[in-house]
Design an enzyme around this catalytic site. Sequence first.
Site, short mmCIF file in Angstrom:
data_model
loop_
_atom_site.label_atom_id
_atom_site.label_comp_id
_atom_site.label_asym_id
_atom_site.label_seq_id
_atom_site.Cartn_x
_atom_site.Cartn_y
_atom_site.Cartn_z
N GLY A 11 0.84 -1.21 0.00
CA GLY A 11 0.00 0.00 0.00
C GLY A 11 0.86 1.25 0.00
CD GLU A 41 14.23 -7.06 16.29
OE1 GLU A 41 13.72 -7.00 17.40
OE2 GLU A 41 15.38 -7.50 16.06
CG ASP A 70 8.22 3.76 11.42
OD1 ASP A 70 8.21 2.56 11.03
OD2 ASP A 70 7.83 4.09 12.54
CG PHE A 153 -2.35 0.61 3.26
CD1 PHE A 153 -2.20 1.69 2.41
CD2 PHE A 153 -1.53 0.55 4.40
CE1 PHE A 153 -1.29 2.71 2.70
CE2 PHE A 153 -0.61 1.56 4.69
CZ PHE A 153 -0.50 2.64 3.84
CE1 TYR A 155 -5.30 0.36 13.37
CE2 TYR A 155 -3.23 0.95 12.27
CZ TYR A 155 -3.92 0.28 13.27
OH TYR A 155 -3.22 -0.49 14.18
NE ARG A 182 3.07 6.39 3.35
CZ ARG A 182 2.00 5.93 4.01
NH1 ARG A 182 0.80 6.00 3.48
NH2 ARG A 182 2.12 5.42 5.23
P1 ITT Z 1 7.38 -1.27 6.27
O1 ITT Z 1 7.98 -1.13 7.65
O2 ITT Z 1 7.93 -2.42 5.49
O3 ITT Z 1 7.39 0.02 5.51
P2 ITT Z 1 4.92 -1.52 7.78
O4 ITT Z 1 3.47 -1.66 7.39
O5 ITT Z 1 5.44 -2.45 8.84
O6 ITT Z 1 5.80 -1.62 6.46
P3 ITT Z 1 5.22 0.71 9.62
O7 ITT Z 1 6.02 -0.04 10.60
O8 ITT Z 1 5.60 2.13 9.30
O9 ITT Z 1 5.19 -0.03 8.21
O10 ITT Z 1 3.71 0.66 10.11
C1 ITT Z 1 2.81 1.54 9.58
C2 ITT Z 1 1.39 1.07 9.92
O11 ITT Z 1 0.59 2.23 10.20
C3 ITT Z 1 0.75 0.39 8.72
O12 ITT Z 1 0.98 -1.00 8.71
C4 ITT Z 1 -0.71 0.75 8.92
O13 ITT Z 1 -1.29 -0.12 9.86
C5 ITT Z 1 -0.63 2.14 9.53
N1 ITT Z 1 -0.65 3.17 8.47
C6 ITT Z 1 0.39 3.97 8.08
N2 ITT Z 1 0.01 4.75 7.05
C7 ITT Z 1 -1.27 4.44 6.79
C8 ITT Z 1 -2.20 4.88 5.83
O14 ITT Z 1 -1.89 5.77 4.91
N3 ITT Z 1 -3.42 4.34 5.87
C9 ITT Z 1 -3.76 3.42 6.78
N4 ITT Z 1 -2.94 2.92 7.69
C10 ITT Z 1 -1.70 3.43 7.71
#
Ligand code: ITT
Length: 198
Positions: A11, A41, A70, A153, A155, A182
């Site tokens: 996403g 990690e 992040d 994706f 939330y 973002r």
């Molecule tokens: P990478 O670390 O590989 O980039 P990740 O999904 O683990 O992928 P994060 O640790 O930054 O990334 O976690 C971000 C989480 O926050 C993501 O999995 C979503 O649950 C939420 N999130 C972040 N941006 C979002 C968005 O634009 N819309 C909805 N949920 C979002």
Amino acid sequence: MEVVVATQNKGKLAEFSRILEDFNFQLISMSEAGLANLEIEETGSSFEENALIKAREVARLTGKIAIADDSGLMVDFLGGQPGVFSARFAGEDVTDEDNNKKLLELMSEAEEEDRSAKFVSVIAVVYPGGEEFTVKGTCKGKILRSPQGEGGFGYDPLFIASGQSQTFAQIKPELKNKISHRAKALDNMKKEFRKRLG
Ligand code: ITT
């Protein structure tokens, strides 16, 4: 300029590609960089630390400029949770639906006026030589009582940005990519690159 996007989240990658379409970057995914199975990690306690951990590792492994995001959701009623734990709120290896369910459960007692939240995105840019910087974007809104919409994706089905009447999962991706945390962080990144390149 070749830039590796240090994320395993499809996403996020899709949003990076659309938002940076007009920028003179040639984006390379983790699988194109030969890092399809790399799991980094996230041991930091802030978005900045975790974004830097991911970008540094990918810059080191590829020898190319790496950018990492992040991000997460900070809910006022929950004292800023899930924050940096947004991806693993309901536990390790959980689905977005599991995380959304947990969030709704914890917020079941929250009245309309107590449902404010914000999304945060911190982007880290790391050059193979070690130079690095971070930029940030936030997007305020509120949390619904049940999921709405199929797009986006994470939330997205629960979050309505301020000034909107539909969730991030219902609005067009083009609109999310203009108003999201973002989008704002990447806009700040573009400005920083322009400044650095003169
Ligand atoms: P990478 O670390 O590989 O980039 P990740 O999904 O683990 O992928 P994060 O640790 O930054 O990334 O976690 C971000 C989480 O926050 C993501 O999995 C979503 O649950 C939420 N999130 C972040 N941006 C979002 C968005 O634009 N819309 C909805 N949920 C979002």
